[in-house]
Design a protein around this motif. Sequence first.
Motif, PDB file in Angstrom:
ATOM      1  N   ILE A  87     -37.046  42.427  48.930  1.00  0.00           N
ATOM      2  CA  ILE A  87     -35.707  41.227  49.128  1.00  0.00           C
ATOM      3  C   ILE A  87     -36.845  40.282  49.468  1.00  0.00           C
ATOM      4  CG2 ILE A  87     -34.124  40.927  50.942  1.00  0.00           C
ATOM      5  CD1 ILE A  87     -33.153  44.512  50.316  1.00  0.00           C
ATOM      6  N   ASP A  88     -37.102  39.100  49.068  1.00  0.00           N
ATOM      7  CA  ASP A  88     -37.504  38.404  50.264  1.00  0.00           C
ATOM      8  C   ASP A  88     -37.101  38.247  51.412  1.00  0.00           C
ATOM      9  OD1 ASP A  88     -36.225  36.246  49.132  1.00  0.00           O
ATOM     10  OD2 ASP A  88     -37.188  35.414  47.812  1.00  0.00           O
ATOM     11  N   PHE A  89     -37.749  37.014  52.415  1.00  0.00           N
ATOM     12  CA  PHE A  89     -36.861  36.641  53.393  1.00  0.00           C
ATOM     13  C   PHE A  89     -36.278  35.662  53.261  1.00  0.00           C
ATOM     14  CE2 PHE A  89     -37.880  34.381  57.806  1.00  0.00           C
ATOM     15  CZ  PHE A  89     -36.519  35.695  58.340  1.00  0.00           C
ATOM     16  N   ALA A  90     -35.904  35.221  51.918  1.00  0.00           N
ATOM     17  CA  ALA A  90     -34.943  34.198  52.024  1.00  0.00           C
ATOM     18  C   ALA A  90     -33.532  34.519  51.626  1.00  0.00           C
ATOM     19  CB  ALA A  90     -35.125  32.727  50.567  1.00  0.00           C
ATOM     20  N   ALA A  91     -33.539  36.158  50.316  1.00  0.00           N
ATOM     21  CA  ALA A  91     -32.777  36.793  50.255  1.00  0.00           C
ATOM     22  C   ALA A  91     -31.834  37.282  51.886  1.00  0.00           C
ATOM     23  CB  ALA A  91     -32.775  37.613  49.524  1.00  0.00           C
ATOM     24  N   TRP A  92     -33.143  37.724  51.982  1.00  0.00           N
ATOM     25  CA  TRP A  92     -32.626  38.184  53.862  1.00  0.00           C
ATOM     26  C   TRP A  92     -31.239  37.830  54.136  1.00  0.00           C
ATOM     27  CZ3 TRP A  92     -32.723  43.373  55.666  1.00  0.00           C
ATOM     28  CH2 TRP A  92     -32.909  43.670  57.079  1.00  0.00           C
ATOM     29  N   LYS A  93     -32.076  36.249  54.372  1.00  0.00           N
ATOM     30  CA  LYS A  93     -31.897  35.289  55.654  1.00  0.00           C
ATOM     31  C   LYS A  93     -29.846  35.271  55.113  1.00  0.00           C
ATOM     32  CE  LYS A  93     -34.679  32.587  56.496  1.00  0.00           C
ATOM     33  NZ  LYS A  93     -35.422  31.417  57.208  1.00  0.00           N
ATOM     34  N   ARG A  94     -30.220  34.982  53.734  1.00  0.00           N
ATOM     35  CA  ARG A  94     -28.708  34.893  52.792  1.00  0.00           C
ATOM     36  C   ARG A  94     -28.082  35.868  53.286  1.00  0.00           C
ATOM     37  NH1 ARG A  94     -25.343  30.342  52.369  1.00  0.00           N
ATOM     38  NH2 ARG A  94     -23.955  31.199  50.544  1.00  0.00           N
ATOM     39  N   VAL A  95     -28.167  36.887  52.952  1.00  0.00           N
ATOM     40  CA  VAL A  95     -27.057  38.559  53.426  1.00  0.00           C
ATOM     41  C   VAL A  95     -26.450  38.014  54.770  1.00  0.00           C
ATOM     42  CG1 VAL A  95     -26.614  40.283  53.274  1.00  0.00           C
ATOM     43  CG2 VAL A  95     -27.858  39.084  51.059  1.00  0.00           C
ATOM     44  N   ILE A  96     -27.698  38.194  55.417  1.00  0.00           N
ATOM     45  CA  ILE A  96     -27.392  38.134  56.877  1.00  0.00           C
ATOM     46  C   ILE A  96     -26.518  37.061  57.608  1.00  0.00           C
ATOM     47  CG2 ILE A  96     -28.196  38.259  59.560  1.00  0.00           C
ATOM     48  CD1 ILE A  96     -28.499  40.628  58.244  1.00  0.00           C
ATOM     49  N   ASP A  97     -26.466  35.654  57.215  1.00  0.00           N
ATOM     50  CA  ASP A  97     -26.325  34.566  57.425  1.00  0.00           C
ATOM     51  C   ASP A  97     -24.868  34.616  56.736  1.00  0.00           C
ATOM     52  OD1 ASP A  97     -26.493  32.003  58.432  1.00  0.00           O
ATOM     53  OD2 ASP A  97     -26.798  30.992  56.449  1.00  0.00           O
ATOM     54  N   VAL A  98     -24.317  35.225  55.995  1.00  0.00           N
ATOM     55  CA  VAL A  98     -22.621  35.005  55.150  1.00  0.00           C
ATOM     56  C   VAL A  98     -22.549  36.229  55.504  1.00  0.00           C
ATOM     57  CG1 VAL A  98     -21.003  35.609  53.042  1.00  0.00           C
ATOM     58  CG2 VAL A  98     -23.513  34.134  52.875  1.00  0.00           C
ATOM     59  N   ASN A  99     -22.415  37.301  56.022  1.00  0.00           N
ATOM     60  CA  ASN A  99     -22.290  38.677  56.429  1.00  0.00           C
ATOM     61  C   ASN A  99     -22.176  38.518  57.931  1.00  0.00           C
ATOM     62  OD1 ASN A  99     -21.477  40.176  53.894  1.00  0.00           O
ATOM     63  ND2 ASN A  99     -23.552  39.929  53.620  1.00  0.00           N
ATOM     64  N   LEU A 100     -22.918  38.420  58.849  1.00  0.00           N
ATOM     65  CA  LEU A 100     -22.946  38.459  60.703  1.00  0.00           C
ATOM     66  C   LEU A 100     -23.094  36.854  61.046  1.00  0.00           C
ATOM     67  CD1 LEU A 100     -23.449  40.294  62.661  1.00  0.00           C
ATOM     68  CD2 LEU A 100     -25.521  39.533  62.532  1.00  0.00           C
ATOM     69  N   ASN A 101     -24.010  36.408  60.508  1.00  0.00           N
ATOM     70  CA  ASN A 101     -23.497  34.825  61.181  1.00  0.00           C
ATOM     71  C   ASN A 101     -22.496  33.985  60.444  1.00  0.00           C
ATOM     72  OD1 ASN A 101     -26.151  35.034  62.180  1.00  0.00           O
ATOM     73  ND2 ASN A 101     -27.179  34.121  60.650  1.00  0.00           N
ATOM     74  N   GLY A 102     -21.862  34.083  60.222  1.00  0.00           N
ATOM     75  CA  GLY A 102     -20.776  33.961  58.984  1.00  0.00           C
ATOM     76  C   GLY A 102     -19.066  34.068  60.593  1.00  0.00           C
ATOM     77  N   VAL A 103     -19.589  35.671  60.530  1.00  0.00           N
ATOM     78  CA  VAL A 103     -18.645  36.525  61.106  1.00  0.00           C
ATOM     79  C   VAL A 103     -18.583  35.824  62.938  1.00  0.00           C
ATOM     80  CG1 VAL A 103     -18.071  38.070  62.615  1.00  0.00           C
ATOM     81  CG2 VAL A 103     -18.051  37.970  60.374  1.00  0.00           C
ATOM     82  N   TYR A 104     -20.080  35.350  63.515  1.00  0.00           N
ATOM     83  CA  TYR A 104     -20.068  34.589  64.367  1.00  0.00           C
ATOM     84  C   TYR A 104     -19.276  33.576  65.084  1.00  0.00           C
ATOM     85  CZ  TYR A 104     -22.233  31.784  67.784  1.00  0.00           C
ATOM     86  OH  TYR A 104     -23.350  30.799  68.560  1.00  0.00           O
ATOM     87  N   HIS A 105     -19.803  32.620  64.047  1.00  0.00           N
ATOM     88  CA  HIS A 105     -19.382  30.798  63.580  1.00  0.00           C
ATOM     89  C   HIS A 105     -17.077  31.109  63.858  1.00  0.00           C
ATOM     90  CE1 HIS A 105     -23.569  29.321  62.598  1.00  0.00           C
ATOM     91  NE2 HIS A 105     -23.204  29.923  61.812  1.00  0.00           N
ATOM     92  N   CYS A 106     -17.483  32.035  63.056  1.00  0.00           N
ATOM     93  CA  CYS A 106     -15.482  31.564  62.912  1.00  0.00           C
ATOM     94  C   CYS A 106     -14.756  32.435  64.571  1.00  0.00           C
ATOM     95  CB  CYS A 106     -15.208  32.920  61.842  1.00  0.00           C
ATOM     96  SG  CYS A 106     -15.388  31.797  59.891  1.00  0.00           S
ATOM     97  N   ILE A 107     -15.898  33.571  64.197  1.00  0.00           N
ATOM     98  CA  ILE A 107     -15.005  34.188  66.220  1.00  0.00           C
ATOM     99  C   ILE A 107     -15.572  32.945  67.113  1.00  0.00           C
ATOM    100  CG2 ILE A 107     -15.224  35.832  67.945  1.00  0.00           C
ATOM    101  CD1 ILE A 107     -15.735  38.023  65.611  1.00  0.00           C
ATOM    102  N   GLN A 108     -16.783  32.544  67.109  1.00  0.00           N
ATOM    103  CA  GLN A 108     -16.718  31.330  68.248  1.00  0.00           C
ATOM    104  C   GLN A 108     -15.433  30.324  68.050  1.00  0.00           C
ATOM    105  OE1 GLN A 108     -18.149  31.051  70.364  1.00  0.00           O
ATOM    106  NE2 GLN A 108     -20.045  32.131  70.076  1.00  0.00           N
ATOM    107  N   ALA A 109     -15.411  29.422  66.944  1.00  0.00           N
ATOM    108  CA  ALA A 109     -14.168  28.378  66.767  1.00  0.00           C
ATOM    109  C   ALA A 109     -13.186  28.764  67.065  1.00  0.00           C
ATOM    110  CB  ALA A 109     -14.792  28.280  64.895  1.00  0.00           C
ATOM    111  N   ALA A 110     -12.552  30.623  66.527  1.00  0.00           N
ATOM    112  CA  ALA A 110     -11.674  30.002  66.680  1.00  0.00           C
ATOM    113  C   ALA A 110     -10.904  31.201  67.882  1.00  0.00           C
ATOM    114  CB  ALA A 110     -11.095  31.650  65.825  1.00  0.00           C
TER     115      ALA A 110
END
Length: 237
Positions: A87-110
């Motif tokens: 798992i290279d860092f790009a793949a690591w970051k993408r999975v964290i980005d969608v599954n975790l940071n995406g939740v952060y962004h959506c909660i912040q927005a709503a």
Amino acid sequence: MAVTKTAVVTGGGSGIGKAIAERLTADGHQVAVLDLNPTGSFFGQKADVTDPDQVNGALDAVRQELGPVTILVNAAGLDGFNRFDRIDFAAWKRVIDVNLNGVYHCIQAALPDMVEAKWGRIVNISSSSAHSGQPFMAHYVAAKSAVNGLTKALALELGPRGITVNAVPPGFIDTPMLRGAEAKELLGGTVEDHIKRTPVRRVGRPEDIAAACSFLISEDAGYITGQILGVNGGRNT
Ligand code: NAD
């Protein structure tokens, strides 16, 4: 008779999110779907949950069309399978980005709408793999475990403002994500093999997750917050 409210379901274009959007519509809510590929008859917003500008733009469009967003279900997700040392860092970051940071962004927005209404419901779709661990999914399991932690922290913080925050970790639900993993022989056996090891002896259905979300969003669940409600046929107890 339930009061009509506006719900945003991320990942509502497919699988579990789609079933949640359908169920919340049947429950009498106005439902908008935020997805890379919004489908179905809902008010659809094409947006990437990893991009805060796209998320905010989508939420603004929903507000204008359907009113303040007081229900948010975060179901958008991206799996990933690889040995940890591959798992290279790009793949690591993408999975964290969608599954975790995406939740952060959506909660912040709503969140402002929920605070204003002094009422809100947030349900995060995590994963039973956060419970059990899962080989070859270290990035995904890390992200989903963080979502469970975020759920608990926010429940404490937002409870006094009338907002509940819960997580539903699905286990083994028949969706394109699961069948894709099966087709790539990444499940450690077929879906049929897994059914034999599942206490209730069937694969989960997206509607099983939708039913749990419907309950957590209902007024009846107003005293339930910070909980991780496993829906997994007894595979994790
Ligand atoms: P799915 O692939 O059928 O649906 C996922 C949806 O999320 C898709 O419509 C996709 O377009 C959307 N999406 C992906 N990345 C996005 C992004 N960056 N921005 C916006 N939308 C995006 O998968 P599913 O099985 O229905 O999974 C739904 C949720 O349940 C996911 O969070 C997944 O991790 C979780 N989950 C599923 C299972 C299972 O057995 N199917 C098990 C545990 C957890």
